[in-house]
Each structure stands twice: as C-alpha cells, then as structure tokens.
Design a protein around this motif. Structure first.
Motif, PDB file in Angstrom:
ATOM      1  N   GLU A  55      -1.178   3.860 -10.660  1.00  0.00           N
ATOM      2  CA  GLU A  55      -1.142   3.777  -9.196  1.00  0.00           C
ATOM      3  C   GLU A  55      -0.141   4.768  -8.607  1.00  0.00           C
ATOM      4  O   GLU A  55      -0.419   5.409  -7.589  1.00  0.00           O
ATOM      5  N   ALA A  58      -4.368  -0.096   0.089  1.00  0.00           N
ATOM      6  CA  ALA A  58      -4.588  -0.949  -1.079  1.00  0.00           C
ATOM      7  C   ALA A  58      -5.268  -2.227  -0.613  1.00  0.00           C
ATOM      8  O   ALA A  58      -4.874  -2.809   0.406  1.00  0.00           O
ATOM      9  N   ARG A  65      -7.264  -3.796  -6.030  1.00  0.00           N
ATOM     10  CA  ARG A  65      -6.499  -4.543  -7.026  1.00  0.00           C
ATOM     11  C   ARG A  65      -7.151  -5.885  -7.325  1.00  0.00           C
ATOM     12  O   ARG A  65      -6.750  -6.922  -6.784  1.00  0.00           O
ATOM     13  N   GLY A 112       0.829  -1.200   0.000  1.00  0.00           N
ATOM     14  CA  GLY A 112       0.000   0.000   0.000  1.00  0.00           C
ATOM     15  C   GLY A 112       0.865   1.253   0.000  1.00  0.00           C
ATOM     16  O   GLY A 112       2.033   1.222   0.386  1.00  0.00           O
TER      17      GLY A 112
END
Length: 444
Positions: A219, A308, A237, A184
């Motif tokens: 990203e 994430a 994701r 993340g």
C-alpha cells in the motif's frame, strides 16, 4: 519504484483531467484472473466494459500463450472465453511480467484501467515469502501504469490486514474503528508505524504477521506512486474473502469452513457460547468483486480516485448458523465417517491462545478433538491457525480492528440493490455447506 529498478518512472507529470471508468475503457488489465476473486472479477468486469473493449488477463504458465489460455478456460465459469478476453502469458512476480520491452509497451498503450487482484495469502509465512507474492506484483503493475502517468488508473486489492490489530499502541488513536477517510492516502498508516503504533508486543506473539507486513508495504508503494507520478488509484481493503455465494466455489480451501468442521467433529453443542461470540467476518468473493467493479464503473472518478474503501460485512452472522447447518448434514449421514470418536486431549498442544478465556478454552478442546476427522489438507490448515499466537482468538475476529466501511456503502447505495449483497446470509451458508460436504466426501 526507482529503488526497485524502474527505468520508466516520470516524475511530476500532471495527471489526466479525466479518470477512466470501466465503461469508457478501451482495455482493462486484470491480474490474478485464475484465483477465486479474480474469476469473479473477470465476470463483473466483462459485464461493465463496452462491446468493443478488451479484457487482458495475466495468466502464469510458461511462455506459451495457448497453454495460458487453456489454464484460464479451465478456471473460468464458461469453457469458452468471452471474445473480448485477451490472455497475456506472463508472471506477476517477474520484471515487466516477463514480457519483452515491446510487449510491455504495447500492453500499456492498449489499456486505461488496471484491476490488480494477484497476491498470496498466508497467516503463517514470513515477510520475505509474502513480499515476493504481494509487493513485487504491485510494483510491476505500477511500473506499467507509469508508462502513461495519469492515463491508466489502478484499482488495487489490498487487505484490512494493513490496519493495526487490537492491542497495539495505535488502538488509543481510534476507539471504535478505522475509517476510510482517516486511513486513505497512506500517510496516516505511515505515521502510525513511524511512531510505533504497530508494536505487536502484546498480540500475535510479538510478531507482526508477514502477510500484513507485505500488504502494508504494498500500500505504501501504491500511495507513493499515486502522489509522485500522478497515477490515479483506488485501494480496496477486504477482510476475510469467503467462497462464492451462488455455488460455494472456494469452500474446498476455506479456513473458516475447516475450523467449523473440526469444532463440530470435536463435540460442539449449541449451548457452547463460542457459537455466538465467533462471528463470520467474511464477504463472499463475488460480492467483493461486485463492489470493486461497481465502484470502478462510476464515471465520476472524483468520488473514488485516490481513496481507500473498506469491504466488510455489515451484519455478520454468528458461527452457530454455519455449524448448525453442518450438523444437520452430518446427521443425514453425508459425513458419517467424520463422526468424532472422542479424545482425551486436554488442549495443551497447538500453540497459540495462551490467555484463553473459558469459552475459547472449551472451543480449543473441541477443535483439537475433532482434528482427526478432517482430510489432510484441511487438517494442516487448522493446525497452522492453532500454531499462531492469535490462534482462535484471531479467527473469531477479537484480535483484529474492525473496519468502518461507511464510504463504500454510501457509494454502493447509489447503485441498484444497494450494499445488501455484501453479507453472507443464511441461504448462502446453505450453499457453502452443500459444496463443502461434497468436497470433504471426495477427499475422504
């Protein structure tokens, strides 16, 4: 963003003390609304926003709002759109979505949440092509959010393709899987890339696929904007997004379904071990949408902001479960014209998988023998896959780093029904096969 020509970025502004959730948002902006995932997201978002809130859907169709609305109605589950839906006629690949300055500013003032699902997927296209359909739309979403830094949260749909595949130097960093916590914020992936961790000399023919490159760059842009401009973000994701679980919508263009059909038509039998080795690493589109909307509706933004989350099946079924169902439908006469007439192809054509093991070699021969049975659109999809270096090995998941979705599953477990909806079960496969059979029969 500044390098991309943005004139609205305000640096070092303190973010809002409260991160807006779907339930508290006055307005939500959805990109990619006409796509498979976007249609599912629209349904899930509408189920969670307030009765007096608005869902703004960006739809590409010239500059006529009525035409854009008609296109969205054609794609939506109901021909009559929910009264809360507002159609924005624009283009995600254009600066400010093709809107005027006034329209762009008015949109920013009307929303608190963005769910960004627009994007282009291709396993074969180069980076330049993929950047225009992935990096540029994300840049424009962030440009919009930066008009009110900290007040607009961005839920960004990325891909597990941003993680290094097996065979790269990065593999030595993580023996089992890539965790959400470890990847993340973007710094870990940026560091790996800087140190050569994404060197693909031994995989994908030495070329990092254009789609994966574009999603990685996207990203990095998202994380950088979150840090420098105070924009709250959550990055999702997903791996392979499959057809919709309740009716099989999306089967008509699904590469896994096409590959399974070619395998069967080429003579696959249940004693071929590839049926168990090849796992269905996909998550139904509606399950992906439900996971995203469930997280976005959590009022305590601290549990998901600037993180994430990995969306992947928990226990993927073997491909044999799908192919056995397909064979039954063929034996029932639904696809009689697809019966393979045999082929003396020795598997020497088709591109990738130069280092096949015996199981994959037998699979490749079956696929090549069965290609003639597929309708042209599905045949081209499989041929594109075979042309890749990773080829069938990549399709079965052996060339990709499996991701760890522990954090997402923990969040979903706090909601009703937990995370069991993430996997495509046997019943769902049955719906997929039924929908796919109708499509193939129509194509033939």
């Amino acid at each position: 963003l500044e390098a991309s020509g943005s004139d609205e970025v305000v640096k070092r502004l303190a973010p809002s003390k409260t991160v807006p959730s779907l339930g508290r948002a006055r307005g939500v902006f959805l990109t990619g609304a006409t796509g498979l995932l976007g249609r599912c997201l629209m349904r899930e978002i509408l189920a969670r926003i307030a009765p007096d809130a608005a869902l703004f859907c960006l739809v590409r169709d010239g500059s006529i709002a009525g035409t854009a609305r008609a296109r969205l109605e054609e794609k939506a589950d109901s021909k009559t759109l929910d009264s809360r839906v507002r159609v924005i006629a624009g283009d995600a690949t254009h600066r400010k979505f093709g809107l005027s300055d006034e329209e762009h500013a008015r949109l920013a003032a009307s929303i608190d949440v963005v769910v960004h699902s627009a994007g282009v997927v291709s396993a074969a296209a180069p980076y330049a092509s993929m950047a225009s359909g992935n990096v540029v739309p994300a840049r424009e979403v962030l440009r919009l959010a930066c008009l009110r830094p900290g007040a607009i949260v961005v839920h960004h749909v990325s891909s597990s393709a941003v993680l290094p595949p097996l065979g790269t130097p990065a593999t030595s960093v993580c023996e089992e899987s890539w965790s959400e916590l470890a990847t993340g914020g973007g710094k870990a992936l940026a560091s790996l890339a800087a140190k050569g961790g994404y060197d693909t000399a031994e995989v994908h023919g030495g070329t990092w696929q254009g789609y994966a490159q574009a999603k990685w760059v996207t990203e990095m842009l998202v994380w950088a904007t979150a840090e420098s401009c105070g924009v709250p973000v959550c990055v999702y994701r997903p791996g392979n997004i499959g057809p919709r679980s309740d009716d099989g919508l999306g089967c008509e263009g699904d590469g896994t379904m096409a590959l399974a059909l070619a395998t069967i038509a080429g003579g696959w039998t249940s004693d071929m071990r590839i049926g168990e080795r090849w796992r269905l690493w996909w998550t139904p589109a509606d399950a992906v949408a439900r996971a995203i909307a469930t997280v976005a509706a959590i009022e305590n933004g601290d549990v998901w902001a600037n993180r994430a989350l990995h969306v992947d099946p928990v226990e993927p079924l073997p491909a044999s479960a799908l192919m056995n169902r397909m064979k039954v439908r063929m034996n029932d006469g639904v696809w009689k014209r697809l019966e393979a007439s045999g082929s003396d192809d020795d598997g020497s054509e088709g591109g990738g998988d130069g280092d096949d093991d015996d199981d994959v070699s037998a699979w490749r021969r079956a696929v090549l023998a069965g290609l003639h049975a597929l309708p042209p659109t599905l045949r081209r999809k499989v041929e594109s896959l075979l042309a890749l270096k990773s080829g069938l090995t990549g399709a079965m998941g052996a060339a990709e780093r499996r991701v760890d979705g522990t954090e997402l599953r923990a969040l979903l477990q706090t909601e009703e029904n937990g995370d069991l909806f993430m996997d495509a079960c046997e019943e769902v496969l049955g719906r997929y096969v039924d929908a796919f059979a109708e499509h193939v029969r129509g194509e033939r």
